[in-house]
Design an enzyme around this catalytic site. Structure first.
Site, PDB file in Angstrom:
ATOM      1  N   HIS A  88       0.385  -1.379  -0.027  1.00 24.91           N
ATOM      2  CA  HIS A  88       0.322   0.176  -0.439  1.00 24.91           C
ATOM      3  C   HIS A  88       1.350   1.513   0.386  1.00 24.91           C
ATOM      4  O   HIS A  88       0.219   1.875   0.356  1.00 24.91           O
ATOM      5  CB  HIS A  88      -0.947   0.066   1.185  1.00 24.91           C
ATOM      6  CG  HIS A  88      -1.492  -1.392   1.678  1.00 24.91           C
ATOM      7  ND1 HIS A  88      -3.069  -1.363   0.508  1.00 24.91           N
ATOM      8  CD2 HIS A  88      -1.576  -2.908   2.532  1.00 24.91           C
ATOM      9  CE1 HIS A  88      -3.336  -2.650   1.172  1.00 24.91           C
ATOM     10  NE2 HIS A  88      -2.056  -2.884   2.495  1.00 24.91           N
ATOM     11  N   GLU A 110       9.781   8.774 -16.814  1.00 18.61           N
ATOM     12  CA  GLU A 110       8.417   9.298 -16.652  1.00 18.61           C
ATOM     13  C   GLU A 110       7.966   9.337 -18.457  1.00 18.61           C
ATOM     14  O   GLU A 110       6.922   9.161 -18.621  1.00 18.61           O
ATOM     15  CB  GLU A 110       7.975  10.788 -17.086  1.00 18.61           C
ATOM     16  CG  GLU A 110       8.103  11.589 -16.098  1.00 18.61           C
ATOM     17  CD  GLU A 110       8.310  12.958 -15.710  1.00 18.61           C
ATOM     18  OE1 GLU A 110       7.380  13.346 -14.309  1.00 18.61           O
ATOM     19  OE2 GLU A 110       8.529  13.538 -16.256  1.00 18.61           O
ATOM     20  N   LYS A 144      15.693  22.372 -11.018  1.00 23.41           N
ATOM     21  CA  LYS A 144      14.530  21.077 -11.221  1.00 23.41           C
ATOM     22  C   LYS A 144      15.653  20.344 -12.026  1.00 23.41           C
ATOM     23  O   LYS A 144      16.755  21.090 -13.180  1.00 23.41           O
ATOM     24  CB  LYS A 144      13.403  21.265 -12.541  1.00 23.41           C
ATOM     25  CG  LYS A 144      12.256  22.206 -11.425  1.00 23.41           C
ATOM     26  CD  LYS A 144      11.936  21.526 -10.184  1.00 23.41           C
ATOM     27  CE  LYS A 144      11.198  19.932 -11.064  1.00 23.41           C
ATOM     28  NZ  LYS A 144      10.020  20.513 -11.542  1.00 23.41           N
TER      29      LYS A 144
END
Ligand code: ARG
Length: 462
Positions: free
Chosen positions: A157, A291, A284
């Protein structure tokens, strides 16, 4: 308006729009090698069976080989007006060698020809993908070998559950890729039968020998039933499914890499070669590669569902709907090939932040189950009672803002007097990981076994 090459019955030239809808050459030109390979085998068989003369065969063979090298070196362009790759090559061959070229299509239809070309393409690429999977498994084994004692929280989970080692986690993905490999190989075996010689749908009255072509093209033998063969695209569906399943695995790994490289985790650092910056935020470093791998999974799934849908209502045998089989497969194969190459490079350059993973193990009371097991073994307490006692221990640790492995013996005894000093060994995360020695478990010795097993599987089956 253009003249129809392959019609004896239709006198009117095709409309522009029909040609735009109908012509498959813009995409099936990718099959030029398979088309020529298939024609060479077919012509060889025709001449061995005395259906065409040896002289014609020699002309056809020379012509086809010339065409192959002209396409490869760019002197014959396939950006043409022909209907498909089969017509383009046959037409060019005839313009080169004359009447012999017109005899090539004896005892053959484009229906068995396209079934052959496409199957050859799928077979070839199944082997390429299988080989790339082995490269990825080797890389994962390599990372696993270096990390059989690198602790991290195993999760269910997405919540901290029990301590495991990073080698174990990598071997989980190696196991998935092994199944993917086996799927490509078993599809290869299942579909390794030759379609050529089935002609339009019913076979041919010419005295052909389908075993000759099958053998020459590397197939096990000819297919059993021609009506099925020209209607069958299961081989294409199988590679699409195999790719989708494999990409789903790659996507799950990518998802973990994205999480692990975030500021919340910092368990891994992606190499600068596999991260990109932001156009506005100078600080960043984005995980674009995982992705994209995750995102591309959507498109390959679409290709699978697309072809399943094309096939579902088709009466036997060939229907033009089936021309829609190729673009999705080409796209999925290209995507899967690139994805496996990129993944392999990315994984081999990824840095494992051992200390951050270990620190994460001090959150979430990972050895709570071990304490319950200790109470069962040590004091004969029923598991359900032990479970509740450990609940109280966890509450105490929470109140003090520490992990249960940081409580001392006195504190533990204040909750359960039967606890003794040896409990500290049990609460240690490293010991907890190493206690899971059941077959397939996370203990370092078991992971080492898994690594050895996988290495010998690679040696014996490749
Ligand atoms: N371009 C066609 C395809 O890809 C080849 C087969 C055409 N056969 C036919 N009978 N029209 O499916």
């Amino acid at each position: 308006m253009s003249k129809k090459i392959a019609s004896a019955r239709i006198s009117e030239a095709s409309s522009e729009l029909l040609r735009e809808l109908n012509n498959s050459l813009p995409f099936d030109k990718l099959l030029f090698r398979e088309d020529i390979e298939g024609s060479l085998a077919h012509a060889f068989m025709l001449s061995s069976q005395g259906i065409i003369s040896n002289d014609d065969y020699i002309l056809i063979e020379r012509g086809l080989k010339e065409i192959l090298s002209e396409i490869e070196n760019g002197t014959f362009s396939l950006d043409r007006d022909d209907e498909d790759i089969h017509m383009a090559i046959e037409g060019y061959l005839t313009s080169k060698i004359g009447d012999a070229g017109k005899r090539l299509h004896t005892a053959r239809s484009r229906n068995d020809q396209v079934a052959l070309d496409f199957r050859l393409y799928v077979q070839k690429n199944s082997l390429i993908l299988a080989k790339l999977l082995i490269e990825n498994i080797k890389t994962l084994i390599d990372i696993a070998s270096k990390n059989t004692t690198t602790l991290l929280p195993g999760m269910t989970h997405l919540q901290h559950a029990q301590p495991i080692n990073f080698g174990y986690h990598m071997m989980a993905y190696a196991s998935m890729f092994k199944r993917d490999y086996e799927r490509f190989m078993s599809s290869y075996e299942r579909n390794n039968y030759s379609p050529i010689g089935c002609a339009a749908l019913a076979g041919t009255p010419h005295p052909i020998d389908r075993d000759i072509t099958a053998k020459k093209l590397g197939f096990k033998e000819p297919t059993l039933n021609c009506l099925d063969t020209v209607s069958d695209r299961d081989f294409a569906l199988e590679i699409l499914f195999n790719i989708s399943t494999m990409m789903m695995h790659i996507s799950r790994l990518s998802e973990e890499l994205i999480l692990w490289s975030s500021s919340e985790f910092r368990w891994i650092t992606l190499d600068d070669r596999h991260a990109t910056g932001s156009s506005i935020m100078p600080q960043k470093k984005n995980p674009d590669i995982p992705e994209l791998l995750r995102g591309k999974t959507g498109r390959v799934n679409g290709n699978l569902v697309g072809l399943l849908t094309v096939m579902k209502g088709l009466p036997l045998a060939y229907n033009k709907d089936m021309q829609e089989d190729k673009e999705g497969v080409f796209d999925s194969v290209k995507t899967a090939t690139l994805s496996l190459k990129v993944l392999n490079e990315m994984m081999s350059l990824t840095k494992v932040n051992v200390e951050n993973m270990a620190r994460a193990c001090m959150v979430g009371h990972l050895s709570a189950t071990d304490l319950a097991d200790y109470l069962v073994k040590k004091a004969g307490i029923a598991f359900r009672d032990a479970y509740h006692i450990v609940g109280n221990v966890v509450n105490m640790a929470e109140e003090q803002g520490v992990d249960i492995s940081e409580l001392d013996v006195k504190q533990l005894q204040s909750i359960e007097p039967r606890i003794q000093a040896d409990v500290l060994e049990v609460l240690n995360n490293h010991n907890s990981m190493n206690a899971r020695t059941s077959k397939g478990g996370t203990a370092t010795i078991r992971v080492e076994e898994q690594i050895e097993w996988m290495k010998s599987w690679i040696e014996n089956y490749n």
